[in-house]
Design a protein around this motif. Structure first.
Motif, PDB file in Angstrom:
ATOM      1  N   ALA A 103       4.167  57.491  37.086  1.00 47.34           N
ATOM      2  CA  ALA A 103       3.366  56.265  37.036  1.00 47.34           C
ATOM      3  C   ALA A 103       2.893  56.000  35.604  1.00 47.34           C
ATOM      4  CB  ALA A 103       2.171  56.382  37.984  1.00 47.34           C
ATOM      5  N   GLY A 104       2.450  57.065  34.914  1.00 48.97           N
ATOM      6  CA  GLY A 104       2.030  56.911  33.521  1.00 48.97           C
ATOM      7  C   GLY A 104       3.178  56.423  32.652  1.00 48.97           C
ATOM      8  N   LEU A 105       4.363  56.986  32.893  1.00 50.08           N
ATOM      9  CA  LEU A 105       5.550  56.580  32.138  1.00 50.08           C
ATOM     10  C   LEU A 105       5.811  55.084  32.308  1.00 50.08           C
ATOM     11  CD1 LEU A 105       8.057  57.928  30.582  1.00 50.08           C
ATOM     12  CD2 LEU A 105       9.254  57.673  32.758  1.00 50.08           C
ATOM     13  N   ALA A 132       8.684  54.635  22.768  1.00 51.93           N
ATOM     14  CA  ALA A 132       8.013  55.682  21.994  1.00 51.93           C
ATOM     15  C   ALA A 132       6.611  55.956  22.532  1.00 51.93           C
ATOM     16  CB  ALA A 132       7.948  55.289  20.516  1.00 51.93           C
ATOM     17  N   THR A 133       5.916  54.888  22.962  1.00 52.49           N
ATOM     18  CA  THR A 133       4.586  55.078  23.539  1.00 52.49           C
ATOM     19  C   THR A 133       4.661  55.953  24.784  1.00 52.49           C
ATOM     20  OG1 THR A 133       4.019  52.839  22.818  1.00 52.49           O
ATOM     21  CG2 THR A 133       2.535  53.881  24.403  1.00 52.49           C
ATOM     22  N   ALA A 134       5.678  55.688  25.607  1.00 47.25           N
ATOM     23  CA  ALA A 134       5.774  56.374  26.891  1.00 47.25           C
ATOM     24  C   ALA A 134       6.203  57.831  26.738  1.00 47.25           C
ATOM     25  CB  ALA A 134       6.750  55.635  27.807  1.00 47.25           C
ATOM     26  N   VAL A 135       7.112  58.101  25.798  1.00 42.78           N
ATOM     27  CA  VAL A 135       7.666  59.462  25.721  1.00 42.78           C
ATOM     28  C   VAL A 135       7.164  60.247  24.506  1.00 42.78           C
ATOM     29  CG1 VAL A 135       9.766  58.652  26.868  1.00 42.78           C
ATOM     30  CG2 VAL A 135       9.738  58.864  24.387  1.00 42.78           C
ATOM     31  N   GLY A 136       6.503  59.583  23.547  1.00 45.15           N
ATOM     32  CA  GLY A 136       6.106  60.244  22.303  1.00 45.15           C
ATOM     33  C   GLY A 136       5.159  61.417  22.513  1.00 45.15           C
ATOM     34  N   ALA A 163      12.009  54.492  31.336  1.00 48.39           N
ATOM     35  CA  ALA A 163      11.115  53.813  30.391  1.00 48.39           C
ATOM     36  C   ALA A 163      11.858  52.731  29.620  1.00 48.39           C
ATOM     37  CB  ALA A 163      10.505  54.830  29.430  1.00 48.39           C
ATOM     38  N   MET A 164      13.130  53.009  29.268  1.00 47.69           N
ATOM     39  CA  MET A 164      13.942  51.997  28.580  1.00 47.69           C
ATOM     40  C   MET A 164      14.112  50.761  29.458  1.00 47.69           C
ATOM     41  SD  MET A 164      17.182  53.879  26.831  1.00 47.69           S
ATOM     42  CE  MET A 164      16.925  55.396  25.927  1.00 47.69           C
ATOM     43  N   VAL A 189       6.589  49.042  38.064  1.00 46.09           N
ATOM     44  CA  VAL A 189       7.039  49.643  39.320  1.00 46.09           C
ATOM     45  C   VAL A 189       8.506  50.063  39.227  1.00 46.09           C
ATOM     46  CG1 VAL A 189       7.494  49.157  41.754  1.00 46.09           C
ATOM     47  CG2 VAL A 189       5.318  48.466  40.723  1.00 46.09           C
ATOM     48  N   THR A 190       9.338  49.244  38.569  1.00 44.79           N
ATOM     49  CA  THR A 190      10.754  49.585  38.444  1.00 44.79           C
ATOM     50  C   THR A 190      10.929  50.904  37.686  1.00 44.79           C
ATOM     51  OG1 THR A 190      11.276  47.227  38.375  1.00 44.79           O
ATOM     52  CG2 THR A 190      13.003  48.757  37.659  1.00 44.79           C
ATOM     53  N   ALA A 191      10.245  51.024  36.530  1.00 42.21           N
ATOM     54  CA  ALA A 191      10.347  52.266  35.761  1.00 42.21           C
ATOM     55  C   ALA A 191       9.850  53.448  36.583  1.00 42.21           C
ATOM     56  CB  ALA A 191       9.555  52.138  34.458  1.00 42.21           C
ATOM     57  N   PHE A 192       8.742  53.237  37.287  1.00 39.16           N
ATOM     58  CA  PHE A 192       8.140  54.279  38.114  1.00 39.16           C
ATOM     59  C   PHE A 192       9.109  54.755  39.195  1.00 39.16           C
ATOM     60  CE2 PHE A 192       5.311  54.799  42.011  1.00 39.16           C
ATOM     61  CZ  PHE A 192       4.950  56.102  41.736  1.00 39.16           C
ATOM     62  N   VAL A 193       9.686  53.789  39.922  1.00 35.87           N
ATOM     63  CA  VAL A 193      10.569  54.136  41.038  1.00 35.87           C
ATOM     64  C   VAL A 193      11.861  54.789  40.520  1.00 35.87           C
ATOM     65  CG1 VAL A 193      11.986  53.161  42.886  1.00 35.87           C
ATOM     66  CG2 VAL A 193       9.622  52.399  42.595  1.00 35.87           C
TER      67      VAL A 193
END
Lengths: 221, 221, 221
Positions: A103-105, A132-136, A163-164, A189-193
């Motif tokens: 969810a954070g991602l 970068a924000t999500a995975v940094g 995340a992309m 939601v798409t990235a989360f799922v």
């Protein structure tokens, strides 16, 4: 102008949840690496705030949000204390932690992209900074713990791709003037799922074609 | 306004001493890791200037002091040369080096906190950046040398805590309008003495409660 | 004022070539470390753009060129794809890659120095940032791949020294008002040729004098 895509207090609450779960993942690695209580706190802070810190330094939003919002700073300390006292319990609910981490991602790839665009970056650059924000934070966590970043390893379930996708959806919406709370929520939601599916079905990305057999396999395990 | 807490030339001399001893610690690790003379110089520079560099980038004080003051830049090179030619002698006086390193820790946690506050950060954020100034160089040193940062390891004497105490004393003084050369000098000395005690009596911080016995102990030794 | 030392489109083409070959070196290490296709792309981006990114953040040129020029961003992806599909072929022409890498080193140490001076830094600081531009990406590459930076290791051919010479030539030209496309081109070629000689004749820098025999030799091999 997109800064507050959602209701400000809703956005802030979502941010704190994302920071909290990222801090949990940093704290758990710190315990596994045998760090002391201060090492746990440092790794929690850097995992939770590192991605946003990198983004803010790159877009010139200084001092970064991580240093101007007291809630951003104290949340990782709460997570670190929780893991310090209760880490066997936290490990036992690892699946739950992973769901929140997903969810954070999803959240951070969207808000990171929007913030970068608000600071005048182009669409592609904004998407790259959203990623970068999500995975940094996770990359900084692994570097400080002296491990190969799990983001880069082929034997881990897809993490960057969801995340992309989320960041790309946001820049497409911006491009076609369709960024609303609804569409950006859809990107989250798409990235989360996608991340949940990647964990559930162990989706992995391919390694280089014709990899030489002489490579040391044990390094990747 | 607090920028020049002490007499400017006194402050500058103290800064150079702190930079010098941090550079010595970076150079000694570089020799132990078998780096060549340029590797020693690079590690000396980054250990000595890295903490202040991080702080200046985060608060937006660019170009950072490390790149505008020629003395800051050349001092680590002197330290690197000294260790290059005389490292067995320098290792023999390791205790003396550690005492100076403790002095640098005390000094930088105080000046870092004051500079961050001068740039408009809040009290908690200023203390956090003071801590980052004091310990950041050592963390970058260990990351570049491909080691687990000694700051995070449970089997090292307390290092972050003395700097935290010093930084906290400074923000309390600021809060109650009591920041003078005397009180900030007191904060420097307190952090310095606490670090000396931590080394003398091997004070350590606890690891997570109920740590699983399956953790690989050798990683921490 | 020196920003566009060469004809802008010539400069841009040279930049892209330098970025491309640095990205190849990052991609090859990623394949050797067994990273997946996204890990290869990430390492290609950071190796190619990391040095300039560090420089831009330090001199306050935000958002950095890496995020404002789409060509800078997409070039490493092309290199990553190439290595992904053809890495045995790319490895076979390693010598050719090394020659291009030397060209990138020469180019970036000169353009990095000039850009830093244009942003108001002193001569020594500009040369230091020129060096950081040229070698920074490679250091970030090795840190992310969890290896000791090859820049620091004594058992690698000289890499920093050619860049130092090139950067020093530039600041001397600036000091004596002699910076022209010709003299800066000469600095590029000097650094390039020095690096070629260093590779051809395995020039190495000395380690510390009187190194203790107890040091673990295997760490350096």
């Amino acid at each position: 102008m997109f800064q507050h895509l959602f209701n400000p207090s809703v956005q802030h609450t979502l941010d704190l949840i994302g920071i909290f779960v990222f801090a949990i993942s940093g704290s758990l690695l710190a315990v596994r690496k045998n760090f002391d209580v201060f090492g746990i706190a440092v790794l929690a802070e850097i995992t939770a705030l590192g991605g946003g810190l990198l983004r803010d330094i790159i877009i010139g939003a200084v001092p970064p949000a991580a240093f101007t919002d007291l809630g951003y700073f104290t949340t990782p300390l709460v997570a670190a204390l929780l893991v310090f006292f209760l880490h066997p319990e936290v490990e036992r609910i690892q699946v739950g932690v992973n769901v929140f981490d997903a969810a954070g991602l999803g959240l951070f790839c969207v808000t990171g992209t929007v913030k970068a665009y608000d600071y005048g970056l182009g669409l592609t650059a904004s998407a790259a900074l959203g990623l970068a924000t999500a995975v940094g934070g996770g990359v900084l966590r692994d570097v400080l713990a002296n491990e190969v970043p799990s983001l880069l390893r082929w034997d881990r379930d897809l993490y960057a791709v969801p995340a992309m996708v989320g960041a790309t959806m946001v820049v497409l919406c911006i491009r076609y003037d369709a960024l609303t709370p609804l569409t950006s929520g859809l990107a989250v939601v798409t990235a989360f799922v996608l991340r949940l599916f990647a964990m559930r079905y162990h989706w992995r990305a391919p390694r280089a074609w014709h990899r030489r057999s002489t490579v040391r396999e044990e390094e990747s395990s």
